[in-house]
Design an enzyme around this catalytic site. Sequence first.
Site, short mmCIF file in Angstrom:
data_model
loop_
_atom_site.label_atom_id
_atom_site.label_comp_id
_atom_site.label_asym_id
_atom_site.label_seq_id
_atom_site.Cartn_x
_atom_site.Cartn_y
_atom_site.Cartn_z
N LYS A 10 0.83 -1.27 -0.04
CA LYS A 10 0.05 -0.01 0.01
C LYS A 10 0.83 1.30 0.08
O LYS A 10 0.60 2.04 -0.80
CB LYS A 10 -0.82 0.01 1.15
CG LYS A 10 -1.79 -1.27 1.24
CD LYS A 10 -2.82 -1.28 2.59
CE LYS A 10 -2.11 -1.29 3.77
NZ LYS A 10 -1.48 -2.47 4.03
N ARG A 63 -9.98 0.30 8.81
CA ARG A 63 -9.35 -1.01 9.19
C ARG A 63 -10.54 -1.83 10.03
O ARG A 63 -10.05 -2.99 10.39
CB ARG A 63 -8.27 -0.84 10.15
CG ARG A 63 -6.87 -1.15 9.48
CD ARG A 63 -5.84 -0.94 10.39
NE ARG A 63 -4.74 -1.59 10.15
CZ ARG A 63 -3.50 -1.23 9.55
NH1 ARG A 63 -3.83 0.07 9.20
NH2 ARG A 63 -2.53 -1.99 9.43
N ARG A 100 11.98 -5.58 4.83
CA ARG A 100 11.75 -4.02 4.49
C ARG A 100 12.60 -3.25 5.53
O ARG A 100 12.81 -3.54 6.70
CB ARG A 100 10.02 -3.73 5.20
CG ARG A 100 9.95 -2.11 5.12
CD ARG A 100 8.42 -2.01 4.96
NE ARG A 100 8.03 -2.33 6.15
CZ ARG A 100 6.34 -2.31 6.13
NH1 ARG A 100 5.65 -1.81 5.45
NH2 ARG A 100 5.88 -2.65 7.29
N ARG A 138 11.38 -1.45 11.00
CA ARG A 138 10.02 -1.16 11.89
C ARG A 138 9.96 -2.19 13.13
O ARG A 138 10.33 -3.49 12.83
CB ARG A 138 8.86 -1.17 11.26
CG ARG A 138 8.38 -0.06 10.73
CD ARG A 138 7.36 0.00 9.88
NE ARG A 138 6.08 -0.37 10.10
CZ ARG A 138 5.00 -0.44 9.50
NH1 ARG A 138 5.07 0.22 8.39
NH2 ARG A 138 3.95 -1.04 9.84
N ARG A 166 -0.35 -9.44 13.16
CA ARG A 166 -0.85 -8.24 12.41
C ARG A 166 -1.73 -9.15 11.29
O ARG A 166 -2.83 -8.60 11.02
CB ARG A 166 0.21 -7.43 11.83
CG ARG A 166 0.95 -6.63 12.91
CD ARG A 166 2.28 -5.99 12.35
NE ARG A 166 1.96 -5.13 11.25
CZ ARG A 166 3.00 -4.79 10.34
NH1 ARG A 166 4.31 -5.59 10.70
NH2 ARG A 166 3.01 -4.14 9.16
P1 AP5 Z 1 4.90 -1.66 1.86
O1 AP5 Z 1 4.43 -0.76 0.48
O2 AP5 Z 1 5.69 -0.91 2.93
O3 AP5 Z 1 3.37 -2.37 2.35
P2 AP5 Z 1 2.34 -1.64 3.19
O4 AP5 Z 1 1.04 -2.47 2.58
O5 AP5 Z 1 2.25 -0.38 3.22
O6 AP5 Z 1 2.67 -2.36 4.61
P3 AP5 Z 1 2.53 -1.92 6.11
O7 AP5 Z 1 3.23 -3.00 7.04
O8 AP5 Z 1 2.99 -0.56 6.22
O9 AP5 Z 1 0.87 -2.06 6.40
P4 AP5 Z 1 0.33 -2.13 7.72
O10 AP5 Z 1 -1.21 -1.88 7.11
O11 AP5 Z 1 0.32 -3.27 8.39
O12 AP5 Z 1 0.90 -0.85 8.66
P5 AP5 Z 1 0.30 0.44 9.14
O13 AP5 Z 1 1.64 1.31 8.99
O14 AP5 Z 1 -0.64 1.04 8.40
O15 AP5 Z 1 5.63 -3.05 1.29
C1 AP5 Z 1 6.38 -3.69 2.22
C2 AP5 Z 1 7.73 -4.43 1.67
O16 AP5 Z 1 7.43 -4.93 0.55
C3 AP5 Z 1 8.58 -3.23 1.08
O17 AP5 Z 1 9.60 -3.58 1.71
C4 AP5 Z 1 8.62 -3.21 -0.34
O18 AP5 Z 1 9.85 -2.63 -0.79
C5 AP5 Z 1 8.11 -4.73 -0.69
N1 AP5 Z 1 7.28 -4.49 -1.67
C6 AP5 Z 1 6.03 -3.74 -2.03
N2 AP5 Z 1 5.55 -4.12 -3.22
C7 AP5 Z 1 6.16 -5.19 -3.59
C8 AP5 Z 1 6.25 -5.93 -5.10
N3 AP5 Z 1 5.03 -5.74 -5.50
N4 AP5 Z 1 7.00 -6.96 -5.15
C9 AP5 Z 1 8.15 -7.20 -4.31
N5 AP5 Z 1 8.28 -6.38 -2.96
C10 AP5 Z 1 7.45 -5.45 -2.77
O19 AP5 Z 1 0.01 0.44 10.55
C11 AP5 Z 1 0.86 -0.07 11.49
C12 AP5 Z 1 0.10 -0.30 12.77
O20 AP5 Z 1 -0.55 0.93 13.25
C13 AP5 Z 1 -0.91 -1.16 12.95
O21 AP5 Z 1 -0.68 -2.63 13.14
C14 AP5 Z 1 -1.93 -0.73 13.96
O22 AP5 Z 1 -1.35 -0.95 15.28
C15 AP5 Z 1 -1.78 0.87 14.00
N6 AP5 Z 1 -2.74 1.29 12.74
C16 AP5 Z 1 -2.51 1.86 11.82
N7 AP5 Z 1 -3.79 2.40 11.12
C17 AP5 Z 1 -4.80 2.06 12.03
C18 AP5 Z 1 -6.26 2.10 11.98
N8 AP5 Z 1 -6.86 2.59 10.88
N9 AP5 Z 1 -6.72 1.73 12.99
C19 AP5 Z 1 -5.94 1.12 14.18
N10 AP5 Z 1 -4.98 0.93 14.28
C20 AP5 Z 1 -4.04 1.19 13.20
#
Ligand code: AP5
Length: 220
Positions: free
Chosen positions: A13, A88, A127, A160, A171
Amino acid sequence: MNLILLGPPGAGKGTQAASLIEKYSIPQISTGDILRKAVKEKTSLGIKAKSYMNSGNLVPDDVVVGIIKDRLAEADCSKGFILDGFPRTIVQAEKLDEMLTAEDKKIDKVLNVAVEDEVLIKRLTGRRICKDCGIGFHVIFAPPTNEGICDKCSGELFQRDDDEEDTIISRLGVYKNQTSPLIDFYTRKGILASIQGNNAVDKIFSDMCEAIEGSMVDNS
Ligand code: AP5
């Protein structure tokens, strides 16, 4: 154009949001980034959120809904936005609908990125993120030219706290139980596009643009 990026942790994402910002000139709103900044700065929000995030659980709905309400009211969101990591839960999605309806706005497209768990685990354990500019790398799939150093700003790369394998497994469980019901929620509204997230980054991006531009035509 108001977009939601939906998908499990590691689906890509954040990676895709970086290209969508450039192409459509609308801001990315990542609740994860906002929360991590608050944790780093030790604000009251950060202190409250830290234990939920480090255990792989969701921060309470009222907290993140408040963050989004304030952020959507900012001027740069007037022409559109990309929600990354929000909503979410069904409660968050319903609150978002209420907020947008009150402003006579709506979500145009939900891009649901699907990837298998084994691939997600590989992506997340590998990552690395720049401490200074926040750009993401991957030790195998998108390695920096010099190990541990950002290609763009020479900042130090870090992993991270929630990218440890045990936390990743939590997660993924939280995603299945609490977030994946949103796929049905938005399918019923007729605005969900399914994107194959196992493909190369560029192919995923072109599939997303096709889905977005299809919906722009639909709305005309
Ligand atoms: P990346 O693009 O970083 O993936 P992502 O989908 O953004 O993953 P996140 O881990 O950031 O998502 P998340 O939803 O768990 O975390 P968030 O920060 O929202 O890609 C990942 C890796 O893969 C990278 O190294 C990239 O280079 C590689 N890659 C990407 N595409 C690729 C491809 N096509 N091929 C090969 N490699 C590829 O949330 C973190 C925490 O915050 C949550 O656990 C929760 O505690 C809290 N939180 C956040 N939002 C909320 C909410 N709305 N409600 C409640 N708690 C929340």
